[in-house]
Design a protein around this motif. Structure first.
Motif, PDB file in Angstrom:
ATOM      1  N   PRO A 140     -21.771  68.040  -6.841  1.00 21.72           N
ATOM      2  CA  PRO A 140     -21.695  66.953  -5.862  1.00 21.72           C
ATOM      3  C   PRO A 140     -22.651  67.211  -4.702  1.00 21.72           C
ATOM      4  CG  PRO A 140     -19.775  68.373  -5.697  1.00 21.72           C
ATOM      5  CD  PRO A 140     -20.568  68.864  -6.864  1.00 21.72           C
ATOM      6  N   ILE A 141     -23.040  66.129  -4.051  1.00 17.96           N
ATOM      7  CA  ILE A 141     -23.912  66.231  -2.882  1.00 17.96           C
ATOM      8  C   ILE A 141     -23.091  65.842  -1.659  1.00 17.96           C
ATOM      9  CG2 ILE A 141     -25.939  65.294  -1.724  1.00 17.96           C
ATOM     10  CD1 ILE A 141     -27.087  64.734  -4.499  1.00 17.96           C
ATOM     11  N   PHE A 142     -23.087  66.722  -0.677  1.00 14.12           N
ATOM     12  CA  PHE A 142     -22.398  66.450   0.585  1.00 14.12           C
ATOM     13  C   PHE A 142     -23.455  66.435   1.684  1.00 14.12           C
ATOM     14  CE2 PHE A 142     -19.494  68.882  -2.130  1.00 14.12           C
ATOM     15  CZ  PHE A 142     -18.487  67.942  -2.272  1.00 14.12           C
ATOM     16  N   ASP A 143     -23.437  65.396   2.489  1.00 15.90           N
ATOM     17  CA  ASP A 143     -24.416  65.279   3.563  1.00 15.90           C
ATOM     18  C   ASP A 143     -23.760  64.598   4.748  1.00 15.90           C
ATOM     19  OD1 ASP A 143     -26.599  64.241   5.245  1.00 15.90           O
ATOM     20  OD2 ASP A 143     -27.867  64.981   3.626  1.00 15.90           O
ATOM     21  N   ALA A 144     -23.865  65.190   5.916  1.00 13.46           N
ATOM     22  CA  ALA A 144     -23.232  64.649   7.124  1.00 13.46           C
ATOM     23  C   ALA A 144     -23.900  63.358   7.589  1.00 13.46           C
ATOM     24  CB  ALA A 144     -23.272  65.684   8.252  1.00 13.46           C
ATOM     25  N   GLU A 145     -25.124  63.087   7.141  1.00 10.92           N
ATOM     26  CA  GLU A 145     -25.867  61.918   7.600  1.00 10.92           C
ATOM     27  C   GLU A 145     -25.454  60.625   6.905  1.00 10.92           C
ATOM     28  OE1 GLU A 145     -28.225  61.943  10.093  1.00 10.92           O
ATOM     29  OE2 GLU A 145     -27.574  63.999  10.367  1.00 10.92           O
ATOM     30  N   VAL A 146     -24.750  60.727   5.797  1.00 14.10           N
ATOM     31  CA  VAL A 146     -24.373  59.524   5.054  1.00 14.10           C
ATOM     32  C   VAL A 146     -22.857  59.479   4.922  1.00 14.10           C
ATOM     33  CG1 VAL A 146     -26.531  59.398   3.776  1.00 14.10           C
ATOM     34  CG2 VAL A 146     -24.639  60.691   2.821  1.00 14.10           C
ATOM     35  N   PRO A 147     -22.308  58.290   4.716  1.00 12.82           N
ATOM     36  CA  PRO A 147     -20.858  58.211   4.509  1.00 12.82           C
ATOM     37  C   PRO A 147     -20.451  59.032   3.292  1.00 12.82           C
ATOM     38  CG  PRO A 147     -21.825  56.024   4.807  1.00 12.82           C
ATOM     39  CD  PRO A 147     -22.953  56.989   4.689  1.00 12.82           C
ATOM     40  N   PRO A 148     -19.264  59.616   3.300  1.00  7.45           N
ATOM     41  CA  PRO A 148     -18.835  60.428   2.156  1.00  7.45           C
ATOM     42  C   PRO A 148     -18.794  59.583   0.874  1.00  7.45           C
ATOM     43  CG  PRO A 148     -17.102  60.309   3.835  1.00  7.45           C
ATOM     44  CD  PRO A 148     -18.265  59.537   4.350  1.00  7.45           C
ATOM     45  N   ASP A 149     -19.268  60.163  -0.189  1.00  8.68           N
ATOM     46  CA  ASP A 149     -19.292  59.474  -1.475  1.00  8.68           C
ATOM     47  C   ASP A 149     -19.033  60.495  -2.562  1.00  8.68           C
ATOM     48  OD1 ASP A 149     -19.747  58.112  -3.794  1.00  8.68           O
ATOM     49  OD2 ASP A 149     -21.623  57.229  -3.157  1.00  8.68           O
ATOM     50  N   SER A 150     -17.858  60.433  -3.148  1.00 12.31           N
ATOM     51  CA  SER A 150     -17.493  61.448  -4.132  1.00 12.31           C
ATOM     52  C   SER A 150     -18.256  61.301  -5.438  1.00 12.31           C
ATOM     53  CB  SER A 150     -15.990  61.383  -4.408  1.00 12.31           C
ATOM     54  OG  SER A 150     -15.677  60.131  -4.984  1.00 12.31           O
ATOM     55  N   THR A 151     -18.990  60.193  -5.610  1.00 14.52           N
ATOM     56  CA  THR A 151     -19.701  60.014  -6.870  1.00 14.52           C
ATOM     57  C   THR A 151     -21.148  60.477  -6.813  1.00 14.52           C
ATOM     58  OG1 THR A 151     -20.402  57.762  -6.374  1.00 14.52           O
ATOM     59  CG2 THR A 151     -18.270  58.035  -7.472  1.00 14.52           C
ATOM     60  N   LEU A 152     -21.677  60.781  -5.643  1.00 13.69           N
ATOM     61  CA  LEU A 152     -23.071  61.198  -5.539  1.00 13.69           C
ATOM     62  C   LEU A 152     -23.206  62.629  -6.053  1.00 13.69           C
ATOM     63  CD1 LEU A 152     -25.871  60.291  -4.644  1.00 13.69           C
ATOM     64  CD2 LEU A 152     -25.374  61.228  -2.394  1.00 13.69           C
ATOM     65  N   GLN A 153     -24.088  62.818  -7.015  1.00 13.22           N
ATOM     66  CA  GLN A 153     -24.267  64.111  -7.673  1.00 13.22           C
ATOM     67  C   GLN A 153     -25.751  64.484  -7.715  1.00 13.22           C
ATOM     68  OE1 GLN A 153     -21.848  65.951  -9.887  1.00 13.22           O
ATOM     69  NE2 GLN A 153     -20.313  64.861  -8.723  1.00 13.22           N
ATOM     70  N   CYS A 154     -26.004  65.761  -7.844  1.00 11.57           N
ATOM     71  CA  CYS A 154     -27.342  66.250  -8.150  1.00 11.57           C
ATOM     72  C   CYS A 154     -27.284  66.843  -9.546  1.00 11.57           C
ATOM     73  CB  CYS A 154     -27.814  67.301  -7.144  1.00 11.57           C
ATOM     74  SG  CYS A 154     -29.470  67.926  -7.530  1.00 11.57           S
ATOM     75  N   TRP A 155     -28.047  66.264 -10.462  1.00 12.22           N
ATOM     76  CA  TRP A 155     -28.135  66.768 -11.825  1.00 12.22           C
ATOM     77  C   TRP A 155     -29.476  67.445 -11.995  1.00 12.22           C
ATOM     78  CZ3 TRP A 155     -26.252  62.236 -15.436  1.00 12.22           C
ATOM     79  CH2 TRP A 155     -24.884  62.037 -15.253  1.00 12.22           C
ATOM     80  N   LYS A 156     -29.439  68.725 -12.308  1.00  9.64           N
ATOM     81  CA  LYS A 156     -30.664  69.484 -12.547  1.00  9.64           C
ATOM     82  C   LYS A 156     -30.748  69.828 -14.025  1.00  9.64           C
ATOM     83  CE  LYS A 156     -30.664  71.634  -8.003  1.00  9.64           C
ATOM     84  NZ  LYS A 156     -30.543  72.889  -7.255  1.00  9.64           N
ATOM     85  N   LEU A 157     -31.844  69.455 -14.626  1.00 10.54           N
ATOM     86  CA  LEU A 157     -32.110  69.827 -16.012  1.00 10.54           C
ATOM     87  C   LEU A 157     -32.784  71.192 -15.961  1.00 10.54           C
ATOM     88  CD1 LEU A 157     -32.085  69.096 -18.994  1.00 10.54           C
ATOM     89  CD2 LEU A 157     -34.203  67.824 -18.643  1.00 10.54           C
ATOM     90  N   ILE A 158     -32.038  72.250 -16.297  1.00  6.27           N
ATOM     91  CA  ILE A 158     -32.536  73.614 -16.125  1.00  6.27           C
ATOM     92  C   ILE A 158     -33.007  74.245 -17.433  1.00  6.27           C
ATOM     93  CG2 ILE A 158     -31.257  74.036 -13.994  1.00  6.27           C
ATOM     94  CD1 ILE A 158     -29.101  75.455 -15.609  1.00  6.27           C
ATOM     95  N   LYS A 159     -32.766  73.543 -18.550  1.00  9.17           N
ATOM     96  CA  LYS A 159     -33.310  73.983 -19.839  1.00  9.17           C
ATOM     97  C   LYS A 159     -33.542  72.733 -20.670  1.00  9.17           C
ATOM     98  CE  LYS A 159     -32.541  76.389 -24.093  1.00  9.17           C
ATOM     99  NZ  LYS A 159     -31.663  76.981 -25.030  1.00  9.17           N
ATOM    100  N   ASN A 160     -34.715  72.660 -21.311  1.00 10.37           N
ATOM    101  CA  ASN A 160     -35.031  71.498 -22.119  1.00 10.37           C
ATOM    102  C   ASN A 160     -35.980  71.924 -23.229  1.00 10.37           C
ATOM    103  OD1 ASN A 160     -35.596  69.024 -23.201  1.00 10.37           O
ATOM    104  ND2 ASN A 160     -36.296  68.091 -21.297  1.00 10.37           N
ATOM    105  N   LYS A 161     -35.505  71.929 -24.452  1.00  7.35           N
ATOM    106  CA  LYS A 161     -36.332  72.360 -25.576  1.00  7.35           C
ATOM    107  C   LYS A 161     -37.432  71.372 -25.927  1.00  7.35           C
ATOM    108  CE  LYS A 161     -33.516  75.520 -28.224  1.00  7.35           C
ATOM    109  NZ  LYS A 161     -32.926  75.806 -29.530  1.00  7.35           N
ATOM    110  N   SER A 162     -37.282  70.118 -25.517  1.00  8.78           N
ATOM    111  CA  SER A 162     -38.255  69.119 -25.939  1.00  8.78           C
ATOM    112  C   SER A 162     -38.870  68.337 -24.783  1.00  8.78           C
ATOM    113  CB  SER A 162     -37.612  68.150 -26.930  1.00  8.78           C
ATOM    114  OG  SER A 162     -36.499  67.521 -26.352  1.00  8.78           O
ATOM    115  N   GLY A 163     -38.937  68.928 -23.608  1.00  9.14           N
ATOM    116  CA  GLY A 163     -39.531  68.210 -22.485  1.00  9.14           C
ATOM    117  C   GLY A 163     -39.577  69.058 -21.236  1.00  9.14           C
TER     118      GLY A 163
END
Length: 196
Positions: A140-163
């Protein structure tokens, strides 16, 4: 959606992928929402967490969910392998507590290919398999500058065999049951640049 994100998500069919981090169960729920058909979720009996049908209903109809509670990881892997090979399910999610051997990871990949079924292993951080097609870190992403939003996420693709690898901020729209890729906070209209 940005082309680089669309080339990696939704997950590639007939392969087994991995997700880790505190947002991994939500990632799995979104993956399930994007596929028609039944979803098998495999967990070990001793794990105290349980799936909440009310929470899952924000993503997909919980009537599509089949839950397998197994004695241990060995039994859970056997259940997942058979489900992947059978080809009757839209998605097989397995919650892992121990690392997979390369042989076990390859067996899951072969089963997914044979059944044309997609698999997703939810793993503890730092415990990935070399056999995984992709590995995602979800938080999840938490930031004091924006209203709280439990659905905001950071997805990092840290392994990818084909890209390539990447990171995206995503938001699940419950009403539309759609995933949106959003700009990082500093790039959103009306946000203040806090660098300096």
């Amino acid at each position: 959606m940005p082309a680089e994100f669309a080339s990696s998500f939704p997950l590639r069919d007939s392969r087994v992928h991995e997700a880790c981090g505190p947002g991994a169960p939500g990632f799995a729920a979104i993956c399930a929402a994007r596929r028609p058909g039944e979803v098998l979720w495999v967990v070990e009996d001793w794990q105290p967490e349980s799936l909440n049908p009310v929470a899952l209903s924000l993503f997909f109809d919980p009537a599509r969910l089949l839950l397998a509670r197994c004695r241990d990881q060995t039994e859970g892997l056997a259940v997942a392998e058979e489900a992947l090979r059978d080809g009757a399910l839209a998605l097989v999610v397995i919650v892992l507590s121990q690392p997979l051997t390369l042989t076990t990871g390859r067996r899951l990949q072969l089963a997914a290919k044979a059944g044309a079924t997609t698999g997703l292993c939810l793993i503890p951080e730092g415990m990935g398999s070399n056999a995984a097609e992709t590995r995602w870190h979800c938080a999840p992403i938490f930031d004091a500058e924006v209203p709280p939003d439990s659905t905001l996420q950071c997805w990092k693709l840290i392994k990818n065999k084909s890209g390539t690898l990447g990171a995206w901020h995503v938001r699940w729209d419950t009403a539309a049951r759609r995933l949106h890729v959003v700009s990082p906070v500093a790039q959103r209209p009306g946000s203040q640049d806090v660098s300096g």
